[in-house]
Design a protein around this motif. Structure first.
Motif, PDB file in Angstrom:
ATOM      1  N   SER A 104      18.587  -6.276  -3.869  1.00 30.82           N
ATOM      2  CA  SER A 104      17.727  -5.231  -3.308  1.00 30.82           C
ATOM      3  C   SER A 104      16.678  -5.783  -2.364  1.00 30.82           C
ATOM      4  O   SER A 104      16.336  -5.153  -1.364  1.00 30.82           O
ATOM      5  N   SER A 105      16.177  -6.980  -2.643  1.00 34.30           N
ATOM      6  CA  SER A 105      15.120  -7.542  -1.805  1.00 34.30           C
ATOM      7  C   SER A 105      15.641  -8.307  -0.603  1.00 34.30           C
ATOM      8  O   SER A 105      15.030  -8.265   0.472  1.00 34.30           O
ATOM      9  N   CYS A 109      18.495  -6.058   3.235  1.00 40.31           N
ATOM     10  CA  CYS A 109      17.930  -6.147   4.585  1.00 40.31           C
ATOM     11  C   CYS A 109      19.009  -6.366   5.637  1.00 40.31           C
ATOM     12  O   CYS A 109      18.758  -6.204   6.841  1.00 40.31           O
ATOM     13  N   TYR A 229      15.654  -6.352 -10.295  1.00 42.69           N
ATOM     14  CA  TYR A 229      15.053  -5.273  -9.516  1.00 42.69           C
ATOM     15  C   TYR A 229      15.055  -3.970 -10.317  1.00 42.69           C
ATOM     16  O   TYR A 229      14.075  -3.222 -10.314  1.00 42.69           O
ATOM     17  N   GLU A 233      11.927  -1.576 -11.610  1.00 36.29           N
ATOM     18  CA  GLU A 233      11.883  -0.120 -11.483  1.00 36.29           C
ATOM     19  C   GLU A 233      11.494   0.532 -12.808  1.00 36.29           C
ATOM     20  O   GLU A 233      10.653   1.424 -12.864  1.00 36.29           O
ATOM     21  N   ASN A 248      10.860  -9.874  -5.110  1.00 37.15           N
ATOM     22  CA  ASN A 248      11.231  -8.617  -5.747  1.00 37.15           C
ATOM     23  C   ASN A 248      10.015  -7.756  -6.047  1.00 37.15           C
ATOM     24  O   ASN A 248      10.078  -6.528  -5.999  1.00 37.15           O
ATOM     25  N   LYS A 250       7.193  -7.714  -4.401  1.00 36.83           N
ATOM     26  CA  LYS A 250       6.397  -7.458  -3.200  1.00 36.83           C
ATOM     27  C   LYS A 250       6.209  -5.974  -2.908  1.00 36.83           C
ATOM     28  O   LYS A 250       5.083  -5.485  -2.753  1.00 36.83           O
ATOM     29  N   ASN A 251       7.300  -5.215  -2.830  1.00 37.66           N
ATOM     30  CA  ASN A 251       7.197  -3.797  -2.490  1.00 37.66           C
ATOM     31  C   ASN A 251       6.557  -2.987  -3.608  1.00 37.66           C
ATOM     32  O   ASN A 251       5.813  -2.033  -3.342  1.00 37.66           O
ATOM     33  N   ALA A 254       2.858  -3.583  -3.211  1.00 38.25           N
ATOM     34  CA  ALA A 254       2.354  -2.946  -1.985  1.00 38.25           C
ATOM     35  C   ALA A 254       2.290  -1.427  -2.128  1.00 38.25           C
ATOM     36  O   ALA A 254       1.371  -0.780  -1.614  1.00 38.25           O
ATOM     37  N   GLU A 255       3.262  -0.853  -2.826  1.00 35.04           N
ATOM     38  CA  GLU A 255       3.305   0.599  -3.027  1.00 35.04           C
ATOM     39  C   GLU A 255       2.546   1.043  -4.261  1.00 35.04           C
ATOM     40  O   GLU A 255       2.596   2.215  -4.651  1.00 35.04           O
TER      41      GLU A 255
END
Length: 298
Positions: A104-105, A109, A229, A233, A248, A250-251, A254-255
């Motif tokens: 996913s990370s 991409c 990942y 979740e 993994n 990071k987002n 950030a969110e």
């Protein structure tokens, strides 16, 4: 009318000094090479090569002809290869192996960069074996392999950190980290609910080894979810903590779906590599994947 293939064959014979080697380079038969050289000689009106015991030797006219055409022929072949490479890279199916924990990370991409990708999930050694046996075009690995038949380039580094759900009050932990009270830190961590992607808790063991200088942590994971990942979740919607790769987390951080509890300076980084077999047809794709992964990991 002159045939461009005659000049391409002439170039190969001139370079190799041998009809057989030229045939292998051009993927045609040796009689076809001889025929094309004969037709070119008939067209220009001069003998181009004299046979020797081992191969052929260019005549003076062949040397002159080579000087006249080589630059233009190289430019034309570069244009042709460029068009072929773009069409090949845009439309072919490529196979990429990666750990399911990094899909996913890192793997995701690449979706927007290629039209067709066949992903498969394996760990480092199996990924290497599949690339080395040409069953996979590329692999993203976290281990260095040195072989003659593979190409491996570093694309970045990742590191294990401790994250937790937003429902956790981490003020006590962060105060103890600030004063480096490792006994109190370990006690606090042991009191939490733990998430892991593996029953053998490899990430947690490694964290304890480097940070607390202990081979085995004393806690038992409460929840084992076999994809890191997916584990994040689920952790973000519940209460608990886990040791995960920073890429993994990071987002999620950030969110504001999870919080970074500890990014210890004692934890070493792990190098991430792109691995491929030696294949000129894949070199442009390798560079594209390498650039994309570097942009994510910078």
């Amino acid at each position: 009318m002159v045939n461009l293939e005659w000049y391409r064959t002439f170039k190969s014979v001139y370079k190799n000094g041998n009809f057989s080697l030229a045939a292998k380079e051009l993927f045609i038969s040796q009689p076809a090479v001889s025929q094309q050289i004969s037709m070119l000689e008939a067209h220009v009106g001069y003998k181009l090569f004299n046979r020797k015991s081992k191969g052929v030797e260019p005549t003076e006219y062949a040397k002159l002809l080579n000087n006249l055409i080589i630059e233009a022929l190289d430019r034309l072949e570069n244009v042709e290869n460029g068009f072929r490479s773009k069409a090949f890279n845009a439309n072919r199916l490529i196979s990429i192996g990666i750990s399911k924990h990094l899909m996913s990370s890192l793997g995701s991409c690449l979706i927007s960069k290629f039209d067709f990708i066949d992903f498969s999930f394996h760990e480092n050694d199996m990924l290497f074996e599949l690339v080395d046996s040409k069953k996979l075009d590329f692999a993203v690995v976290t281990k260095k392999y040195d072989t003659f038949d593979t190409i491996q380039k570093k694309v970045g580094e990742i590191k294990q950190v401790i994250v937790g759900s937003n429902t956790i009050d981490a003020s006590e932990l962060k105060s103890n980290i600030k004063i480096k009270d490792f006994t109190a830190i370990e006690h606090w961590l042991n009191d939490q609910k733990w998430f892991s992607h593996n029953a053998q808790i490899p990430h947690i063991k490694l964290f304890w080894l480097y940070v607390f200088n202990k081979k085995r942590p004393s806690m038992v994971p409460n929840y084992i979810i076999p994809s890191e990942y997916e584990m994040l979740e689920i952790l973000s919607r519940n209460t608990g903590i886990g040791v995960v790769w920073d890429i993994n987390a990071k987002n999620f951080i950030a969110e504001k779906r999870a919080q970074l509890l500890w990014n210890s300076k004692q934890m070493p980084t792990t190098e991430v590599f792109l691995l491929s077999g030696k294949n000129e047809n894949l070199s442009a794709i390798f560079e594209n994947i390498q650039a994309e992964l570097k942009s994510v990991l910078k």
